[in-house]
Design a protein around this motif. Structure first.
Motif, mmCIF file in Angstrom:
data_model
loop_
_atom_site.group_PDB
_atom_site.id
_atom_site.type_symbol
_atom_site.label_atom_id
_atom_site.label_comp_id
_atom_site.label_asym_id
_atom_site.label_seq_id
_atom_site.Cartn_x
_atom_site.Cartn_y
_atom_site.Cartn_z
ATOM 1 N N MET A 188 0.829 -1.206 0.000
ATOM 2 C CA MET A 188 0.000 0.000 0.000
ATOM 3 C C MET A 188 0.865 1.259 0.000
ATOM 4 O O MET A 188 0.506 2.273 -0.605
ATOM 5 N N ALA A 189 2.034 1.209 0.695
ATOM 6 C CA ALA A 189 2.925 2.359 0.706
ATOM 7 C C ALA A 189 3.442 2.656 -0.698
ATOM 8 O O ALA A 189 3.543 3.822 -1.102
ATOM 9 N N ASP A 190 3.761 1.600 -1.465
ATOM 10 C CA ASP A 190 4.231 1.794 -2.835
ATOM 11 C C ASP A 190 3.126 2.401 -3.700
ATOM 12 O O ASP A 190 3.382 3.266 -4.548
ATOM 13 N N GLU A 191 1.897 1.932 -3.504
ATOM 14 C CA GLU A 191 0.773 2.473 -4.262
ATOM 15 C C GLU A 191 0.579 3.954 -3.954
ATOM 16 O O GLU A 191 0.309 4.770 -4.845
ATOM 17 N N PHE A 192 0.726 4.309 -2.674
ATOM 18 C CA PHE A 192 0.597 5.705 -2.263
ATOM 19 C C PHE A 192 1.674 6.557 -2.951
ATOM 20 O O PHE A 192 1.394 7.631 -3.488
ATOM 21 N N SER A 193 2.906 6.057 -2.951
ATOM 22 C CA SER A 193 4.005 6.812 -3.554
ATOM 23 C C SER A 193 3.821 6.978 -5.057
ATOM 24 O O SER A 193 4.087 8.044 -5.617
#
Length: 775
Positions: free
Chosen positions: A1-6
């Motif tokens: 999810m952090a990668d998607e946010f970035s």
């Protein structure tokens, strides 16, 4: 999810290049630094707000409308454009080892044309063991406030809607969404959280997320940018407090016995690009302690008296610590493959290198079975460390299932065979999974810890990811008088393991007892078993009681040379500090662990009430976001409680279980069937482990939650379309390709399709004409 946010932020920064700021080139936004191209650089490093853009065509300057070529397609997932920040202020109150932080700021929706609106996503990074206490957002027409409800009310919410929003990125960055904010409007946000003060080299240290990227700087020559930080320190000891270092220029504004106050305020050309850091110490070179007493407030659910006992190690640099007999019990099951196991290896080798030649150690690697480095404890000589390093590289292979009881029993039996009395036996358990017999393990370990030694084995635990049962690990550490740590981010495993071991192994006072406890009529203490005092961490014990503490009391323990040591505890009635809130986080966690172990509904209800009263996260309460339309607010003569109960103009949005807020809301009062909408969002609590994920050997770094559900919606729509159209003429790949296509390519493709359609129409006409009787 952090990668998607970035990735969404990276797309938003590219999309923000469409915004026109006028002919003056000096007003152009700054270029994105090269280091920002890395995805991890785009996670929020300070409280931020983003515009959620699904339709790129709405992106424009709301003040200076400009001609923009129409953008075909949608952003999937939606882009996140960081909003410009127009002001920021921080208040920090430090009590004992806890800091309460309140951040207030203003952001402007500068990237959406006037007359249009977009959702806004909030990103709130928190510090060490951070816990959100409240969020308040005002967009000019609506007010959003977080509140707490009980789990019974949560069931009503889940019936009304499915969970969709509210996340913790890497378990330390809260993000939630505010719907439909108009372009050009200002967002006023106030957020509060608590975090733990780190203790390093005899000093308390605090690091606050206060590093703002260049692209949140507002564009305009006349915009005044002000930063403000108000800091107060009250450790509760009554001793002199000394400020040691600070990242920002702090001006001392108040000084009292045992208290300090500071202020930083500046008008700046650019926002702060560094986190706010400060450290202080309480002047003492030797071990000292005290006892804080406070009566319960009228609204407290528990009317017993409160106490907090603290013992600080002092700032002596060369204090002698106990020798160590340590057994490392390391999970090497299949779920630990790649990142988790590699980072654990690095941490374990670093820890081994710090052992003294007088220490003893052993290593047990476990999955369904166990592998032992040695049949007995080995002295931590240079040769033994080198052999252990080679053994780790050969034996740490991630495969198989998880069995925790077997290696724990082996470690306890190994430590029971040693007869050294001048050392601390320590078991250090590292795992990423949960097992079915965890309650049995706790009871088994509890029965075995009394082995007749002057110092029984200490058990410290470390959990990796969200699939392990962190409450089981906390309970095991409480039973073993050890310490507990966790890492939800694979990249932080190495640092967190080393930090935990440095604290758990640097024991300077063991077998601590308090004489005043025997004088009380009744006592409830957290934790039940008082842990040892470490040079790397102050000891804080709290609880409730009936009776009277004597005017003076003593804490006694054993020093590393096996001599007795007595600390005189200063007893004082506490004022100017809400002791129940200062101690709430640790008490909620401990009682939650006991509720899990005993399966007590009474303890679960107690935790829920404590959570609602203090505003802290718990597994047995839930947070909602209450929307109040300003045009529908009740008259000022109504009480605050009456306003909460009004059914008109309010909307409940529940962003994952947080335990946020300061009063309880009854959904039956708020959720009336006259236009109000209730949206229940994903739970935020860490839960009690995931047996299925452990059995399947799922890596803890695997992301299960998605920031957006747009892709699923489009996929379902594509599937329905494909079922109606011939074969594969409408597929998901085509939809995604079209959404990313630039203007010229889209126009060219449209022209080609039109030409082909015209040719096909001519061919059809020819066939019809030649088939008729006229020819």
């Amino acid at each position: 999810m952090a990668d998607e946010f970035s990735r969404a932020v990276a797309l938003g920064l590219n999309l923000s290049k469409r915004i026109y700021y006028g002919k003056d080139r000096s007003l152009s936004p700054p270029e994105l630094p090269k280091e920002m191209e890395r995805s991890e650089s785009l996670l929020p490093t300070a409280p931020m707000v983003y515009a959620v853009i699904s339709e790129p065509s709405v992106v424009d300057n709301p003040d200076i409308p400009s001609y923009q070529p129409y953008v075909h397609g949608r952003c999937d997932p939606p882009a996140l454009i960081p909003l410009h920040m127009h002001g920021i202020a921080v208040e920090v109150d430090c009590y004992l080892d806890t800091a309460f932080v309140t951040v207030s700021g203003t952001w402007r929706v500068h990237c959406v044309m006037a007359g249009q609106s977009c959702d806004c996503r909030i990103g709130i990074p928190m510090g060490e063991q951070g816990s959100v206490l409240g969020v308040e957002v005002d967009d000019g027409t609506r007010l959003y406030q977080t509140q707490l409800i009980t789990l019974q009310d949560t069931k009503d919410v889940e019936k009304a809607a499915k969970a969709k929003d509210g996340f913790l990125l890497k378990r330390r960055i809260l993000t939630l969404k505010v719907p439909q904010v108009e372009g050009g409007s200002n967002l006023y946000m106030k957020v509060s959280w608590s975090q733990k003060l780190l203790y390093q080299d005899g000093q308390f240290c605090l690091t606050l997320p206060f590093s703002f990227p260049a692209y949140v700087k507002p564009v305009g020559k006349k915009i005044i940018k002000r930063e403000k930080i108000v800091l107060s320190v009250n450790p509760g000891t009554g001793k002199e407090v000394l400020l040691r270092s600070s990242s920002h220029h702090l001006k001392e504004v108040t000084r009292q016995v045992g208290k300090l106050g500071f202020l930083y305020e500046a008008q700046v050309s650019s926002w702060s690009s560094a986190d706010f850091f400060f450290s202080y110490d309480v002047s003492s070179s030797d071990i000292f302690g005290g006892l804080l007493l406070q009566s319960a407030s009228l609204h407290d659910i528990d009317q017993r008296e409160m106490f907090s006992l603290y013992v600080f190690p002092g700032n002596g640099q060369h204090r002698k610590v106990f020798r160590k007999e340590v057994v490392f019990v390391v999970d090497v099951s299949g779920s630990m493959r790649e990142g988790p196991l590699e980072n654990t290896k690095v941490a374990l080798l670093a820890v081994l290198s710090k052992l003294s030649p007088l220490d003893y150690f052993n290593i047990i690697a476990f999955n369904e079975g166990t592998q032992l480095f040695s049949s007995s404890l080995e002295p931590a000589t240079k040769e033994a460390i080198e052999n252990a390093t080679q053994w780790i590289s050969r034996s740490f292979i991630a495969e198989g299932g998880t069995n925790i009881l077997l290696p724990l029993n082996q470690a306890l039996e190994m430590l029971a065979k040693t007869k050294t009395s001048e050392s601390v036996p320590l078991i250090f358990l590292i795992t990423d999974g949960t097992v079915e017999d965890e309650r049995h393990i706790c009871n088994e370990v509890k029965s075995r810890l009394s082995d007749g030694r002057s110092i029984c084995p200490r058990i410290s635990t470390f959990g990796i990811g969200s699939y392990c049962n962190h409450y089981f690990l906390q309970m095991l550490a409480h039973i073993g008088r050890g310490y507990y740590g966790a890492s939800y981010d694979v990249d932080s495993i190495n640092l967190q393991i080393q930090t935990l071991f440095n604290t758990a192994s640097a024991v300077i006072l063991a077998n601590i007892g308090i004489d005043a406890f025997e004088c009380l009529d009744s006592l409830e203490i957290y934790p039940n078993h008082i842990p040892d005092l470490s040079s790397g961490s102050p000891l804080i014990v709290s609880g409730r009681y009936h009776g009277n503490f004597p005017d003076s009391c003593k804490a006694s323990g054993i020093l590393p040379d096996m001599s007795n040591f007595i600390v005189d505890l200063k007893v004082q009635k506490l004022k100017g500090m809400a002791l129940d809130r200062v101690l709430a986080r640790r008490q909620i966690d401990i009682i939650s662990a006991h509720a899990w172990l005993t399966e007590s509904k009474q303890l679960e209800e107690k935790v829920a009430k404590m959570s609602i009263q203090t505003g802290f996260l718990s597994e047995y309460s839930h947070m909602v976001l209450v929307r109040t339309d300003k045009g529908k607010q009740a008259s000022d003569s109504m009480s605050k409680q009456e306003k909460v109960a009004q059914p008109h103009g309010k909307q409940i949005i529940s962003p994952r279980k947080l335990g946020i807020g300061f009063r309880k809301i009854s959904l039956q009062k708020v959720a009336q069937p006259n236009g109000e909408k209730i949206i229940s969002l994903r739970k935020l609590g860490i839960g009690f482990g995931n047996l299925a994920a452990t059995a399947e050997n799922r890596p803890p770094c695997r992301e299960e939650v998605k920031l957006h559900e747009t892709s699923e919606v489009i996929a379902k729509a594509a599937a329905r379309c494909c079922s109606r159209v011939v074969d594969r003429c409408c597929c998901m790949c085509c939809i995604q390709a079209c959404s990313w296509m630039n203007d010229k390519c889209a126009i060219a493709l449209t022209q080609i399709c039109t030409a082909l359609a015209c040719l096909e129409c001519l061919n059809c006409c020819c066939e019809v004409c030649f088939s008729c009787d006229c020819f």
